[in-house]
Design an enzyme around this catalytic site. Structure first.
Site, PDB file in Angstrom:
ATOM      1  N   PRO A 249       0.824  -1.219   0.000  1.00 38.77           N
ATOM      2  CA  PRO A 249       0.000   0.000   0.000  1.00 38.77           C
ATOM      3  C   PRO A 249       0.851   1.258   0.000  1.00 38.77           C
ATOM      4  CG  PRO A 249      -0.824  -1.579   1.602  1.00 38.77           C
ATOM      5  CD  PRO A 249       0.472  -2.134   1.098  1.00 38.77           C
ATOM      6  N   CYS A 250       0.367   2.297  -0.688  1.00 38.06           N
ATOM      7  CA  CYS A 250       1.182   3.506  -0.863  1.00 38.06           C
ATOM      8  C   CYS A 250       1.462   4.204   0.461  1.00 38.06           C
ATOM      9  CB  CYS A 250       0.521   4.472  -1.842  1.00 38.06           C
ATOM     10  SG  CYS A 250      -1.098   5.060  -1.306  1.00 38.06           S
TER      11      CYS A 250
END
Length: 738
Positions: free
Chosen positions: A207-208
């Site tokens: 996930p960013c």
């Protein structure tokens, strides 16, 4: 009104089992159907028409019978279609019944159809629904294909969706590791699930939120630093290729510094076999840098840590800090008198800082536990968050080293011992450097000739080649969606280089929303479809029918328009894009939970995940106004006049002739191009290029704080990598892999 009843036939077999019969009465017409299930006469309760709990599989059989009753009653009493012939009803029931029978006549793991050629293995991390997995198992090139080993995610609904799709339906023995990648034993568990097989490709998208600059104060949520753990897996497995997917915004995050950090970390993955060359080179620099022998030794020790994983690496890290601590102890009498060395907080800060660094593994575990509890208690945007953030920042190794440096600076050390103190500080900073930054530091000790030699060594020691991330728009690969994603493709140095994934369709050939969804447009508000209905475009679109039919094209699997053969995108979705390896795949089914799966409570519909939301009258009116105006911005004045304004930031009206915007996790963000309603899970899955046989399991949607712990169908779809994009990546790897 129709009535549905179950009875036993009059003639039990020698074991006392009797077939169950389904009797249907509707408007004076009677007919019956055999559900193809047998029960003992003594186990069947005629009054309740249920199997008693004395039967071994009573939960499964009762679920199956209730499911059939519900489907018949729905067809005859609650259907959006008003007229059915007996044959139509029997044909629909046959689909359900045959799927049930087929599921009970095969083993869970089946032999796949043989393909001549070589299978290459892959592992899917942060797998979610399985977009990467789906694309990789679809891919084949010159009889080369992928063997699915393991998928990983932390959510049980991801595991459920995986188990149903890949183990039960497709008959693969691919395993699933439902564990947080940050857990200390994650790598050991992952390796055990690969069953000793070499891993050729690793794919996945941390996930960013997990991308952050070292030393920078962060929010500290449970997604923090997942990227480094992803790379830890790469370091251990050393696959031939790895693919890391993320949002396009990662390229400009922190003014591009995050992208550079990612590339640096990838370049810091080393070929362990080549480490002795670099160590020998660093040692040779001591001849021309006598006064910096200690720092060069520290660089050698830091490089040496890269040879090991887990416990051995921790031992070497501890030894590294203790060596520097020992040097400080010898130096202490020269920079402070006896009393000061025992009582001064500056000296204590340095000593205690070494203690903290020696036990960094324990502090990391504590940090994980605190972050998990912080997240569980929803600590954010409150009076508690700053103190949690400050503490988690202070126990970070970088911050500990900063405090040690501050203590040294406040000691006012005599000039004769200044370099010795500076060397200790520099040695600690080397401890937290990645290999790429270590190389930059090594270069400071090199002359011109030595720099050239260092470049040659670096080319040999870097295990992966990567020049820059690649921006991929899913619509270029036959996906009816403008979804831009960044791909970091790491190519092991003994493999052919991949810098981009060639598009499979041109701008003019892209698949439209209408092509993807037109055949599903037969339900209205608060309805659920369990089988396909014929959509008559001539009736539905009247004067524009010819134009709408003109949008439909025969295409290859990848989306390339074909003059002959091929299928429409919708037909590919119904037929499925799996290759001949999966001819023995069984019918798809839905279960609501792992417990339901274990109890055999399966739902064998022809069409799954196609249910519309129950939207109120005001919501329908609002969506209708936005749909007629063409977009949310143009509709705001009219909405205000009608008292139907909304606090929602945006609604996306789908354009049937173009591609959809990026599919996210909330269905209410989108308005169907032909009806004032949100999209179903199946429609969103079509826009993502999932086959209709791919069933999203568990809850359909959730809200509030449940979104932190649950991964419902809409979230599974919205977070997924489009399978056709993943397929294009997989095929490009198959073309190049040795």
């Amino acid at each position: 009104m129709a009535t549905v009843n179950f009875y036993l036939e009059n003639k039990p077999d020698k074991r006392g089992y009797c077939p169950v019969e389904l009797h249907i009465h509707c408007n004076g017409i009677k007919f019956k159907k055999a559900p193809k299930v047998k029960v003992k006469v003594i186990d069947f309760d005629k009054d309740s028409q249920q199997v008693r709990n004395t039967a071994e599989d009573y939960i499964e059989i009762n679920h199956y019978l209730n499911y059939l009753r519900e489907r018949v009653e729905e067809l005859l009493n609650r259907s959006y279609k008003k007229n059915y012939s007996i044959k139509e009803i029997k044909d629909i029931l046959d689909d359900y019944i045959n799927a049930y029978k087929e599921d009970h006549s095969v083993n869970i793991v089946r032999e796949q159809v043989s393909l001549y050629g070589k299978p290459f293995t892959f592992v899917d991390l942060f797998a979610g629904a399985g977009g990467f997995s789906e694309g990789f198992i679809q891919a084949e090139h010159n009889n080369k294909f992928f063997d699915f080993l393991v998928a990983n995610d932390i959510n049980e609904n991801s595991e459920l969706t995986h188990v149903v799709r890949y183990n039960h339906q497709l008959g693969l023995d691919a395993d699933f590791l439902c564990q947080d990648i940050t857990e200390p034993d994650f790598l050991d568990n992952l390796l055990s699930k690969t069953k000793g097989k070499k891993v050729d490709v690793v794919c996945g998208g941390p996930p960013c939120q997990s991308f952050s600059l070292a030393g920078k104060r962060r929010k500290f949520d449970k997604k923090d630093d997942l990227f480094s753990h992803y790379l830890d897996v790469i370091k251990v497995l050393q696959p031939k290729y790895f693919v890391m997917e993320n949002v396009k915004g990662i390229l400009t995050k922190e003014k591009g510094k995050i992208k550079e950090l990612i590339l640096k970390e990838i370049n810091s993955i080393v070929d362990i076999k080549e480490i002795p060359k670099l160590k020998s080179f660093i040692k040779s620099l001591k001849k021309t840098n006598l006064k910096d022998s200690f720092l060069l030794d520290c660089l050698v020790n830091r490089i040496e840590i890269e040879q090991f994983t887990d416990l051995k690496a921790e031992e070497y890290k501890e030894l590294y800090i203790k060596t520097i601590d020992s040097r400080f102890r010898k130096l202490t009498p020269d920079i402070a008198d006896y009393k000061t060395s025992k009582t001064d907080e500056r000296i204590s800060t340095i000593r205690h800082g070494f203690n903290l660094l020696v036990r960094s593994k324990e502090w990391e575990k504590l940090k994980r536990d605190i972050i998990r509890e912080k997240d569980f208690c929803n600590i954010d945007n409150d009076y508690f968050v700053d103190s949690f953030t400050q503490f988690l920042t202070d126990i970070d190794s970088n911050e500990v080293i900063n405090k040690i440096e501050e203590a040294f600076n406040r000691l006012n050390v005599a000039a004769d011992f200044k370099k010795s103190c500076d060397d200790i500080i520099q040695a600690l900073k080397i401890y937290v450097l990645n290999i790429d930054d270590c190389v930059t530091l090594i270069r400071d000790f090199c002359n011109e000739k030595q720099s050239i030699e260092l470049d040659n060594i670096i080319n040999e020691i870097r295990l992966y080649r990567i020049e820059a991330p690649f921006v991929a728009n899913s619509s270029n690969y036959g996906v009816p969606q403008n979804r831009e994603r960044v791909l970091f493709i790491g190519c092991r140095k003994d493999q052919k280089f991949i810098s981009e994934i060639p598009a499979t369709v041109t701008e003019e050939e892209k698949v439209s929303v209408f092509e993807a969804l037109y055949d599903l447009d037969f339900i209205g508000n608060n309805q659920e479809a369990h089988h396909y209905q014929l959509v008559d475009l001539s009736k539905q679109y009247n004067g524009t029918a010819k134009k709408m039919k003109g949008l439909l094209k025969n295409r290859s699997i990848e989306g390339k328009p074909l003059k002959t053969k091929g299928n429409t995108f919708a037909n590919w979705s119904k037929k499925g894009r799996l290759n001949d390896r999966f001819k023995k795949a069984t019918k798809p089914f839905y279960v609501k939970s792992i417990e339901a799966l274990n109890n055999g409570e399966k739902v064998f519909d022809v069409l799954h995940n196609h249910k519309t939301s129950n939207q109120g009258e005001d919501v329908i009116k609002r969506l209708d106004i936005i749909l007629k105006e063409g977009n949310y911005k143009n509709a705001k004045n009219e909405l205000d006049k009608c008292g139907l304004s909304s606090k929602k930031r945006n609604y996306n009206v789908l354009n049937p002739e173009k591609q959809s915007p990026t599919v996210m996790t909330i269905p209410d963000d989108y308005i169907h191009y032909n009806s004032p309603r949100a999209l179903t899970v199946r429609e969103m899955a079509r826009l993502q290029s999932f086959d209709d046989s791919f069933v999203f399991q568990g809850k359909r949607s959730t809200g509030g704080n449940n979104r932190k712990t649950e991964l419902p169908q809409y979230t599974l779809v919205g977070n997924a990598v489009p399978p056709l994009l993943a397929r294009a990546v997989a095929i490009e790897i198959l073309k190049k892999i040795k």
